[in-house]
Design an enzyme around this catalytic site. Structure first.
Site, PDB file in Angstrom:
ATOM      1  N   HIS A  43      22.808 111.413  47.190  1.00 14.79           N
ATOM      2  CA  HIS A  43      22.928 111.036  48.597  1.00 14.79           C
ATOM      3  C   HIS A  43      23.743 109.751  48.662  1.00 14.79           C
ATOM      4  CE1 HIS A  43      20.813 110.637  52.780  1.00 14.79           C
ATOM      5  NE2 HIS A  43      22.024 110.105  52.792  1.00 14.79           N
ATOM      6  N   GLU A  70      23.932 115.180  49.814  1.00 14.29           N
ATOM      7  CA  GLU A  70      23.271 114.923  51.088  1.00 14.29           C
ATOM      8  C   GLU A  70      23.974 113.789  51.817  1.00 14.29           C
ATOM      9  OE1 GLU A  70      18.655 115.806  49.638  1.00 14.29           O
ATOM     10  OE2 GLU A  70      19.328 113.747  50.028  1.00 14.29           O
ATOM     11  N   HIS A 190      11.266 115.544  50.075  1.00 18.27           N
ATOM     12  CA  HIS A 190      10.818 114.220  50.483  1.00 18.27           C
ATOM     13  C   HIS A 190       9.347 114.028  50.135  1.00 18.27           C
ATOM     14  CE1 HIS A 190      12.258 110.535  52.455  1.00 18.27           C
ATOM     15  NE2 HIS A 190      10.976 110.305  52.665  1.00 18.27           N
TER      16      HIS A 190
END
Length: 239
Positions: A43, A70, A190
């Site tokens: 990310h 991401e 997550h």
């Protein structure tokens, strides 16, 4: 089979703390794959506080499983993704200064933005996933964007798992069944860890992929990286 994609942002955070190249992000990614990871996730953020843009290009040269990038779909992110052409791009609604992802897309309000971005990335041969909360109202609009998959934001599940796990997973089962019914692929991520991952997989056996970084790297401090990846794989492989 649910694939395990290892998010290596924390490896880059550790490297950046000293300013050199130890640990070597590229080598860790290669080792993760060798140890059983079925994908590598990064990310990159605008401030490059962990994964740098050059890391993304370097990783694209060596990742042999599925490379997942991401990020918030601004021009900088989209330009990067279209150059690299990973297997998957996961769209998150984070502002540039966010510490971590903390909510999914409002696919109703941002319908047109997401539709345009999804089409742009798919035209480059990139699979697209949209980060989403476990709320039924967002799933039909997500389907209308043309996205290939959605990624369930699992922090609420993880936060409530140890109190009432059946209650914690219930909204995820509901939206997952809906996603399957309307033809959306399903990822999750997550705060998933060795404690809560297996129950989520048993509750939603048709998950395509989970992306795990922070907890996995923390566990690796105690168990070692190879052993930790195998431990997570066993949580996913147990029927």
């Amino acid at each position: 089979m649910t694939k395990l994609s290892v998010n290596i942002n924390k490896i880059a955070t550790l490297r950046n703390a000293r300013g050199a190249n130890n640990p070597n992000v590229v080598q860790v990614a290669k080792d993760c794959e060798r140890f059983g990871a079925q994908g590598i996730t990064v990310h990159p953020r605008p401030d490059e506080r962990h994964i740098r843009h050059q890391d993304v290009f370097d990783l694209a040269e060596v990742v042999t499983t599925e490379f997942n990038i991401e990020g918030y779909p601004d021009k900088r992110f989209l330009d990067l993704v279209k150059k690299v052409k990973p297997a998957q791009a996961t769209l998150v609604p984070d502002p540039p200064d966010a510490l971590t992802s903390n909510t999914g897309w409002d696919t109703i309000t941002h319908q047109h933005l997401l539709r345009d971005v999804v089409a742009e990335l798919q035209s480059e041969g990139i699979r697209v996933s949209i980060f989403i909360n476990p709320e039924v109202k967002y799933f039909e609009p997500a389907k209308q964007t043309g996205t290939d998959r959605v990624e369930l934001y699992t922090e609420p599940y993880a936060a409530n798992y140890h109190q009432k796990r059946e209650q914690a997973v219930k909204p995820y089962v509901e939206v997952s069944n809906l996603a399957k019914e309307i033809g959306l692929g399903l990822n999750a991520g997550h705060d998933l860890d060795l404690h809560n991952l297996q129950f989520l997989k048993k509750s939603i056996p048709f998950l395509d992929e989970v992306s795990i970084g922070h907890a996995l790297i923390c566990d690796a401090l105690y168990y070692g990286l190879e052993n930790t990846i195998q431990m997570y794989r066993r949580k996913l492989d147990t029927e």
